[in-house]
Design an enzyme around this catalytic site. Structure first.
Site, PDB file in Angstrom:
ATOM      1  N   LYS A 154     -38.787 -20.216  15.534  1.00 11.39           N
ATOM      2  CA  LYS A 154     -38.322 -19.537  14.601  1.00 11.39           C
ATOM      3  C   LYS A 154     -39.364 -18.232  14.676  1.00 11.39           C
ATOM      4  CE  LYS A 154     -37.276 -21.825  11.048  1.00 11.39           C
ATOM      5  NZ  LYS A 154     -37.132 -22.587   9.689  1.00 11.39           N
TER       6      LYS A 154
ATOM      7  N   THR B 223     -38.023 -27.591  -0.645  1.00 15.97           N
ATOM      8  CA  THR B 223     -38.242 -29.023  -1.533  1.00 15.97           C
ATOM      9  C   THR B 223     -36.920 -29.726  -1.465  1.00 15.97           C
ATOM     10  OG1 THR B 223     -37.806 -27.904  -3.673  1.00 15.97           O
ATOM     11  CG2 THR B 223     -39.871 -27.947  -2.861  1.00 15.97           C
TER      12      THR B 223
ATOM     13  N   GLU C 190     -38.175 -18.206  -7.755  1.00 15.52           N
ATOM     14  CA  GLU C 190     -37.252 -17.484  -7.246  1.00 15.52           C
ATOM     15  C   GLU C 190     -35.570 -17.749  -7.828  1.00 15.52           C
ATOM     16  OE1 GLU C 190     -34.319 -18.588  -5.232  1.00 15.52           O
ATOM     17  OE2 GLU C 190     -35.115 -20.693  -4.817  1.00 15.52           O
TER      18      GLU C 190
ATOM     19  N   LYS D  87     -36.350 -22.188 -13.372  1.00 16.47           N
ATOM     20  CA  LYS D  87     -35.220 -22.350 -12.134  1.00 16.47           C
ATOM     21  C   LYS D  87     -34.195 -23.665 -12.497  1.00 16.47           C
ATOM     22  CE  LYS D  87     -33.029 -21.637  -8.463  1.00 16.47           C
ATOM     23  NZ  LYS D  87     -33.791 -21.448  -7.212  1.00 16.47           N
TER      24      LYS D  87
ATOM     25  N   PHE E 104     -18.572 -18.547 -13.846  1.00 13.95           N
ATOM     26  CA  PHE E 104     -18.726 -19.866 -13.417  1.00 13.95           C
ATOM     27  C   PHE E 104     -17.999 -21.001 -14.322  1.00 13.95           C
ATOM     28  CE2 PHE E 104     -22.678 -17.999 -11.730  1.00 13.95           C
ATOM     29  CZ  PHE E 104     -23.065 -18.822 -10.789  1.00 13.95           C
TER      30      PHE E 104
ATOM     31  N   ALA F 182     -12.406 -23.605 -11.761  1.00 17.85           N
ATOM     32  CA  ALA F 182     -12.363 -24.875 -11.636  1.00 17.85           C
ATOM     33  C   ALA F 182     -12.143 -25.246 -10.116  1.00 17.85           C
ATOM     34  CB  ALA F 182     -11.219 -25.476 -12.471  1.00 17.85           C
TER      35      ALA F 182
ATOM     36  N   CYS G   9     -29.596 -26.022  -3.207  1.00 20.59           N
ATOM     37  CA  CYS G   9     -30.142 -25.701  -4.657  1.00 20.59           C
ATOM     38  C   CYS G   9     -29.554 -26.768  -5.668  1.00 20.59           C
ATOM     39  CB  CYS G   9     -30.070 -24.181  -4.980  1.00 20.59           C
ATOM     40  SG  CYS G   9     -30.891 -23.290  -3.926  1.00 20.59           S
TER      41      CYS G   9
ATOM     42  N   ARG H  21     -25.369 -27.486   3.715  1.00 18.16           N
ATOM     43  CA  ARG H  21     -26.062 -28.351   3.010  1.00 18.16           C
ATOM     44  C   ARG H  21     -25.163 -28.978   1.863  1.00 18.16           C
ATOM     45  NH1 ARG H  21     -31.864 -25.580   1.792  1.00 18.16           N
ATOM     46  NH2 ARG H  21     -30.309 -23.887   1.450  1.00 18.16           N
TER      47      ARG H  21
END
Length: 440
Positions: free
Chosen positions: A38, A89, A155, A211, A256, A259, A267, A337
């Site tokens: 990487k 995490t 962040e 966050k 947001f 639907a 996240c 993810r």
């Protein structure tokens, strides 16, 4: 420009973005990762993921000589005045809690080499209490002792808008224990602060909570409108019109309240689960029990999308041809993810459907996680002779499709709009049986 030199430990989505953008702000930056492949790719100007505009900015910053990458903790410690921790995490396997191995490994790798004063700034999303624990660990391991100071600077990146969110953030949060740490962070972020970005200076605990609290609120808002979609389906209402109507209320707002298939990504799902787990450890689990239902509503949308496809197929999935448009959890990203789109595609395949998946950016990533699905290189290939088409990631390419043109490619004109993003009337006028979540 300040003569502070910056390092960023971790070159995943957060770390690589932060390193590139700090260089764009004029700092000398050294990124660090234990993955040599990487690091070599980044030094060659190649990103390991897709993010609009970041590839160009990376190449520009490498060319300036201000930005480079290494695998050496020793080099990082000798180079940097400010060290940003930007590793992941993820959710622990089989648990809701966050896996802190990568954050702990960075601290344990860096701290023993810190022989001069510096500021270590955590950006990773961590359970509250982590910063306090890491501060003690750094003081124990660093040769310079207390002169290696920790702060927390969370962040708030949105995938697809990460460059904008780093260079022009909507807020900056500084969790600090000294005026010196605050002033160093103000120097690092002098440009966005001069543009009017608000700064919230607070303690460690609050900085770590910001966050996860923000993500929990957004997840709740999304699941609320999806709960209303369930009610609309039972009552014959239209959740899109409902969202428009309540969104005019300034206390609620329209953002947001879309639907559909629900949230995914790296996240929101893992952050709300980790938040619940940490609240339980703190004895405050009852405060967040509502997040269990937020999570459950979100997961039910995936099952409901499969049900809609089955209904359009006359109740029989076995042997049906299914064209899936989208694999990434959101458009303008190759992140798969916890992707709702892939979960739906995989579920239909397990029930015997012949599934073809197309995503403009995420096919390669999806194939590594779900190698048994068939991936194709275009919309045309995905929908060819399909008995039902599923629109699951709202890429502009999909939203702009001509329903009449697509109709000539399929076996049956059945479509499930998992994102409520297509022009309903246009698709129905072209002879399609159109179904979506929360609409008649």
């Amino acid at each position: 420009m300040s003569d502070l030199r910056i390092t960023v430990l971790g070159t995943g989505y957060l770390g690589a973005t932060h390193a590139v953008c700090m260089s764009a702000l004029g700092f000398e930056v050294l990124g660090m990762d234990v993955d040599k492949a990487k690091v070599d790719a980044l030094n060659a100007g190649e990103l390991p993921f897709y993010e609009p505009g970041l590839d160009t900015l990376l190449a520009e910053q490498i060319a300036t000589g201000r930005l480079s990458f290494t695998t050496s903790y020793e080099e990082v410690a000798a180079f940097g005045d400010v060290h940003f921790i930007g590793v992941g995490t993820p959710q622990k396997p089989g648990e809701n809690a966050a896996d802190m191995r990568f954050v702990d490994a960075v601290v344990d790798g860096l701290a023993p080499h810190l022989e001069r004063p510096c500021l270590i700034a955590g950006k990773s999303t961590v359970p509250v209490g982590t910063a306090e624990r890491l501060a003690e660990r750094i003081a124990e391991l660093a040769p310079v002792g207390a002169a290696a100071e920790l702060c927390w600077n969370p962040e708030f990146l949105r995938e697809g808008f990460a460059v904008e969110d780093t260079l022009h953030p909507d807020r900056l949060v500084f969790g600090v224990r000294s005026e010196h740490a605050e002033q160093v962070l103000r120097t690092v972020y002098a440009t966005p602060i001069s543009e009017g970005t608000p700064v919230v200076v607070t303690d460690f605990a609050t900085a770590q909570l910001v966050k996860v609290a923000a993500n929990s609120f957004l997840a709740t808002k999304i699941s609320f409108i999806n709960a209303m979609a369930e009610v609309c389906e039972a009552a014959g209402g239209d959740v899109v019109t409902l969202a428009d109507a309540i969104g005019y209320d300034a206390r609620i707002g329209r953002r947001f309240l879309n639907a559909g298939l629900g949230f995914g990504g790296g996240c929101l799902p893992k952050d709300i689960r980790a938040f619940m787990a940490r609240a339980g450890e703190l004895g405050a689990d009852q405060a967040l029990t509502f997040l269990n239902e937020v999570d459950a509503i979100n997961m039910r949308r995936r099952s409901r999308t499969v049900d809609l496809a089955r209904e359009l197929l006359g109740g029989h999935v076995l042997g049906a041809r299914v064209g899936v448009l989208g694999a990434a959890f959101k458009p303008d990203s190759d992140d798969i993810r916890d992707s709702p789109a892939l979960a739906v595609a995989a579920s239909l395949q397990l029930q015997g459907a012949r599934v073809a998946v197309y995503d403009p950016q995420a096919n390669a990533n999806a194939a590594r996680v779900f190698p048994t699905l068939r991936y194709v290189g275009s919309v045309v290939e995905a929908v060819a002779d399909a008995d039902v088409v599923l629109h699951l990631t709202e890429w502009r390419e999909f939203r702009d499709l001509d329903p009449a043109a697509v109709a000539s490619m399929v076996h049956q004109r059945n479509i499930v709009d998992g994102r409520n993003a297509l022009d309903v009337e246009a698709w129905r006028a072209a002879g399609w049986t159109y179904r979506s979540l929360g609409r008649p």
